[in-house]
Scaffold this motif. Structure first.
Motif, PDB file in Angstrom:
ATOM      1  N   GLU A  97       0.809  -1.221   0.000  1.00  0.00           N
ATOM      2  CA  GLU A  97       0.000   0.000   0.000  1.00  0.00           C
ATOM      3  C   GLU A  97       0.846   1.277   0.000  1.00  0.00           C
ATOM      4  O   GLU A  97       0.331   2.371  -0.154  1.00  0.00           O
ATOM      5  CB  GLU A  97      -0.891   0.035   1.263  1.00  0.00           C
ATOM      6  CG  GLU A  97      -1.925  -1.071   1.329  1.00  0.00           C
ATOM      7  CD  GLU A  97      -2.996  -0.884   0.267  1.00  0.00           C
ATOM      8  OE1 GLU A  97      -3.804   0.065   0.389  1.00  0.00           O
ATOM      9  OE2 GLU A  97      -3.010  -1.688  -0.706  1.00  0.00           O
ATOM     10  N   LYS A  98       2.134   1.081   0.209  1.00  0.00           N
ATOM     11  CA  LYS A  98       2.987   2.248   0.435  1.00  0.00           C
ATOM     12  C   LYS A  98       3.571   2.774  -0.876  1.00  0.00           C
ATOM     13  O   LYS A  98       4.348   2.088  -1.541  1.00  0.00           O
ATOM     14  CB  LYS A  98       4.125   1.800   1.363  1.00  0.00           C
ATOM     15  CG  LYS A  98       4.920   2.897   1.956  1.00  0.00           C
ATOM     16  CD  LYS A  98       5.725   2.298   3.088  1.00  0.00           C
ATOM     17  CE  LYS A  98       6.718   3.197   3.706  1.00  0.00           C
ATOM     18  NZ  LYS A  98       7.552   2.421   4.645  1.00  0.00           N
ATOM     19  N   HIS A  99       3.177   3.992  -1.223  1.00  0.00           N
ATOM     20  CA  HIS A  99       3.687   4.618  -2.435  1.00  0.00           C
ATOM     21  C   HIS A  99       5.005   5.314  -2.107  1.00  0.00           C
ATOM     22  O   HIS A  99       5.023   6.231  -1.290  1.00  0.00           O
ATOM     23  CB  HIS A  99       2.653   5.625  -2.945  1.00  0.00           C
ATOM     24  CG  HIS A  99       2.828   5.947  -4.384  1.00  0.00           C
ATOM     25  ND1 HIS A  99       2.379   5.124  -5.381  1.00  0.00           N
ATOM     26  CD2 HIS A  99       3.429   6.986  -4.989  1.00  0.00           C
ATOM     27  CE1 HIS A  99       2.690   5.652  -6.558  1.00  0.00           C
ATOM     28  NE2 HIS A  99       3.338   6.779  -6.347  1.00  0.00           N
ATOM     29  N   VAL A 100       6.079   4.882  -2.737  1.00  0.00           N
ATOM     30  CA  VAL A 100       7.406   5.357  -2.314  1.00  0.00           C
ATOM     31  C   VAL A 100       8.022   6.348  -3.301  1.00  0.00           C
ATOM     32  O   VAL A 100       8.657   7.326  -2.904  1.00  0.00           O
ATOM     33  CB  VAL A 100       8.353   4.147  -2.095  1.00  0.00           C
ATOM     34  CG1 VAL A 100       9.769   4.596  -1.853  1.00  0.00           C
ATOM     35  CG2 VAL A 100       7.863   3.316  -0.901  1.00  0.00           C
ATOM     36  N   LEU A 101       7.841   6.111  -4.595  1.00  0.00           N
ATOM     37  CA  LEU A 101       8.328   7.073  -5.590  1.00  0.00           C
ATOM     38  C   LEU A 101       7.156   7.564  -6.416  1.00  0.00           C
ATOM     39  O   LEU A 101       6.331   6.775  -6.893  1.00  0.00           O
ATOM     40  CB  LEU A 101       9.382   6.436  -6.510  1.00  0.00           C
ATOM     41  CG  LEU A 101      10.725   6.067  -5.884  1.00  0.00           C
ATOM     42  CD1 LEU A 101      11.678   5.544  -6.962  1.00  0.00           C
ATOM     43  CD2 LEU A 101      11.357   7.238  -5.148  1.00  0.00           C
ATOM     44  N   SER A 118      16.490  11.259   4.851  1.00  0.00           N
ATOM     45  CA  SER A 118      16.310   9.822   5.041  1.00  0.00           C
ATOM     46  C   SER A 118      14.867   9.429   4.723  1.00  0.00           C
ATOM     47  O   SER A 118      13.922  10.095   5.152  1.00  0.00           O
ATOM     48  CB  SER A 118      16.645   9.499   6.500  1.00  0.00           C
ATOM     49  OG  SER A 118      16.514   8.130   6.704  1.00  0.00           O
ATOM     50  N   GLY A 119      14.715   8.356   3.950  1.00  0.00           N
ATOM     51  CA  GLY A 119      13.384   7.854   3.636  1.00  0.00           C
ATOM     52  C   GLY A 119      12.739   8.492   2.409  1.00  0.00           C
ATOM     53  O   GLY A 119      11.614   8.151   2.049  1.00  0.00           O
ATOM     54  N   CYS A 120      13.438   9.420   1.735  1.00  0.00           N
ATOM     55  CA  CYS A 120      12.808  10.111   0.593  1.00  0.00           C
ATOM     56  C   CYS A 120      12.795   9.251  -0.674  1.00  0.00           C
ATOM     57  O   CYS A 120      12.162   9.613  -1.655  1.00  0.00           O
ATOM     58  CB  CYS A 120      13.483  11.460   0.328  1.00  0.00           C
ATOM     59  SG  CYS A 120      15.136  11.320  -0.373  1.00  0.00           S
ATOM     60  N   GLY A 121      13.523   8.130  -0.672  1.00  0.00           N
ATOM     61  CA  GLY A 121      13.432   7.232  -1.828  1.00  0.00           C
ATOM     62  C   GLY A 121      14.692   7.143  -2.680  1.00  0.00           C
ATOM     63  O   GLY A 121      14.654   6.582  -3.775  1.00  0.00           O
ATOM     64  N   LYS A 122      15.807   7.642  -2.183  1.00  0.00           N
ATOM     65  CA  LYS A 122      17.047   7.638  -2.969  1.00  0.00           C
ATOM     66  C   LYS A 122      17.485   6.205  -3.307  1.00  0.00           C
ATOM     67  O   LYS A 122      17.780   5.889  -4.455  1.00  0.00           O
ATOM     68  CB  LYS A 122      18.192   8.339  -2.193  1.00  0.00           C
ATOM     69  CG  LYS A 122      17.868   9.763  -1.778  1.00  0.00           C
ATOM     70  CD  LYS A 122      18.986  10.378  -0.949  1.00  0.00           C
ATOM     71  CE  LYS A 122      19.257   9.709   0.392  1.00  0.00           C
ATOM     72  NZ  LYS A 122      18.160   9.783   1.371  1.00  0.00           N
ATOM     73  N   SER A 123      17.536   5.352  -2.272  1.00  0.00           N
ATOM     74  CA  SER A 123      17.972   3.973  -2.522  1.00  0.00           C
ATOM     75  C   SER A 123      16.974   3.249  -3.408  1.00  0.00           C
ATOM     76  O   SER A 123      17.367   2.477  -4.290  1.00  0.00           O
ATOM     77  CB  SER A 123      18.122   3.211  -1.202  1.00  0.00           C
ATOM     78  OG  SER A 123      19.125   3.802  -0.419  1.00  0.00           O
ATOM     79  N   THR A 124      15.698   3.500  -3.179  1.00  0.00           N
ATOM     80  CA  THR A 124      14.667   2.844  -4.001  1.00  0.00           C
ATOM     81  C   THR A 124      14.856   3.212  -5.470  1.00  0.00           C
ATOM     82  O   THR A 124      14.785   2.346  -6.347  1.00  0.00           O
ATOM     83  CB  THR A 124      13.260   3.257  -3.516  1.00  0.00           C
ATOM     84  OG1 THR A 124      13.152   2.926  -2.133  1.00  0.00           O
ATOM     85  CG2 THR A 124      12.179   2.558  -4.302  1.00  0.00           C
ATOM     86  N   LEU A 125      15.129   4.477  -5.732  1.00  0.00           N
ATOM     87  CA  LEU A 125      15.352   4.902  -7.116  1.00  0.00           C
ATOM     88  C   LEU A 125      16.596   4.228  -7.679  1.00  0.00           C
ATOM     89  O   LEU A 125      16.566   3.645  -8.767  1.00  0.00           O
ATOM     90  CB  LEU A 125      15.490   6.435  -7.180  1.00  0.00           C
ATOM     91  CG  LEU A 125      15.849   7.013  -8.550  1.00  0.00           C
ATOM     92  CD1 LEU A 125      14.792   6.673  -9.597  1.00  0.00           C
ATOM     93  CD2 LEU A 125      16.015   8.541  -8.477  1.00  0.00           C
TER      94      LEU A 125
END
Ligand SMILES: Nc1ncnc2c1ncn2[C@@H]1O[C@H](COP(=O)(O)OP(=O)(O)OP(=O)(O)O)[C@@H](O)[C@H]1O
Ligand SMILES: [Mg+2]
Length: 248
Positions: free
Chosen positions: A16-20, A39-46
């Motif tokens: 349910e969690k929209h990250v980017l 922290s947590g803004c989505g850098k690693s996810t990107l």
């Protein structure tokens, strides 16, 4: 400047969690781009989306287009092994294989069906500025190296595969200042051959090494531009607040 790597209308969620949220970003060939943001803004996810690291998470949903030049990185016809060979990754914590220094390089080459002779191993270690320190200890377990040396070994392992892009997720955050500066010198020298995207929390580091900087906040790209402009003349108030240390 030619675009090497890009994301278009990229959305990523985990369950349910929209990250980017609708990321559009392009990384120029043979440049260093820093990804910054709290922290947590989505850098690693990107970063991880570019070499298909989220494939392992069944609840990850990825929409949008990611490309290496013209290649669609999520095309069903492209094997993920090919993508990871062309787009290497270096992590926050150095993760050498539990093998000798020599085998750390040779093994990666072997499993990728590349020549893995002594000369190739030496070249990779030279390129990662590690050769002189390890040339007499090639049979030593890699885990006995210092943290900074282990990280340079991981960089050597990545460059040995002759990638086009190297993604780095806070590669210096576990290192002392001297090791950090060595890795920064190395990264600047690698840019002659490779396109580099680096996540960093160190604002001085971004300014020392990055040609371009991308500022992210809550899953969105808020501002991007030449590093000088981002740090000396940010257009977005949030960028200004972040780089001056008000939050993050
Ligand atoms: N596999 C996952 N499953 C669920 N949530 C995830 C997953 N990976 C990342 N997230 C969530 O995505 C958000 C962004 O995480 P990400 O690791 O990209 O942040 P970051 O900007 O790299 O932060 P940091 O600077 O702390 O490393 C976080 O809220 C995190 O909990
Ligand atoms: Mg991260």
């Amino acid at each position: 400047m030619k675009t090497k790597l890009s994301a278009e209308n990229l959305n990523i969620s985990f369950g349910e969690k929209h990250v980017l949220n609708n990321i559009n970003v392009a990384f120029a060939e043979k440049e260093i781009t820093a990804l910054i943001g709290p922290s947590g803004c989505g850098k690693s996810t990107l970063l991880r989306s570019f070499n298909r690291m989220h494939d392992l998470f069944p609840d990850a949903r990825i929409n949008g287009t990611l490309r290496l030049e013209d290649l669609d990185l999520y095309s069903k016809t492209v094997p993920v092994t090919e993508i990871r060979k062309r787009i290497g990754m270096v992590f926050q914590k150095a993760n050498p294989f539990p093998k000798s220094i020599y085998e750390n390089i040779a093994y990666g080459l072997k499993i990728n069906n590349l020549p893995y002779g002594k000369d190739v191993v030496e070249k990779a270690l030279q390129e990662a500025y590690l050769w002189d320190e390890v040339k007499n200890d090639l049979k030593m377990p890699a885990t006995r190296l210092s943290g900074g040396q282990q990280q340079r070994l991981c960089i050597a392992r990545a460059v040995a595969l002759r990638p086009e892009v190297i993604l780095m997720d806070e590669p210096c955050s576990a290192l002392d200042p001297v090791s950090t500066l060595k890795i920064e010198e190395l990264i600047k020298h690698l840019k002659e051959k490779y396109t580099i995207v680096i996540v960093t929390h160190n604002m001085q580091q971004a300014q020392r090494i990055a040609d371009k900087t991308v500022f992210m906040y809550l899953g969105e790209v808020k501002e991007e531009g030449p590093t000088d402009q981002i740090f000396n003349n940010p257009k977005n108030e949030m960028t200004a607040n972040y780089i001056s240390g008000y939050f993050g």
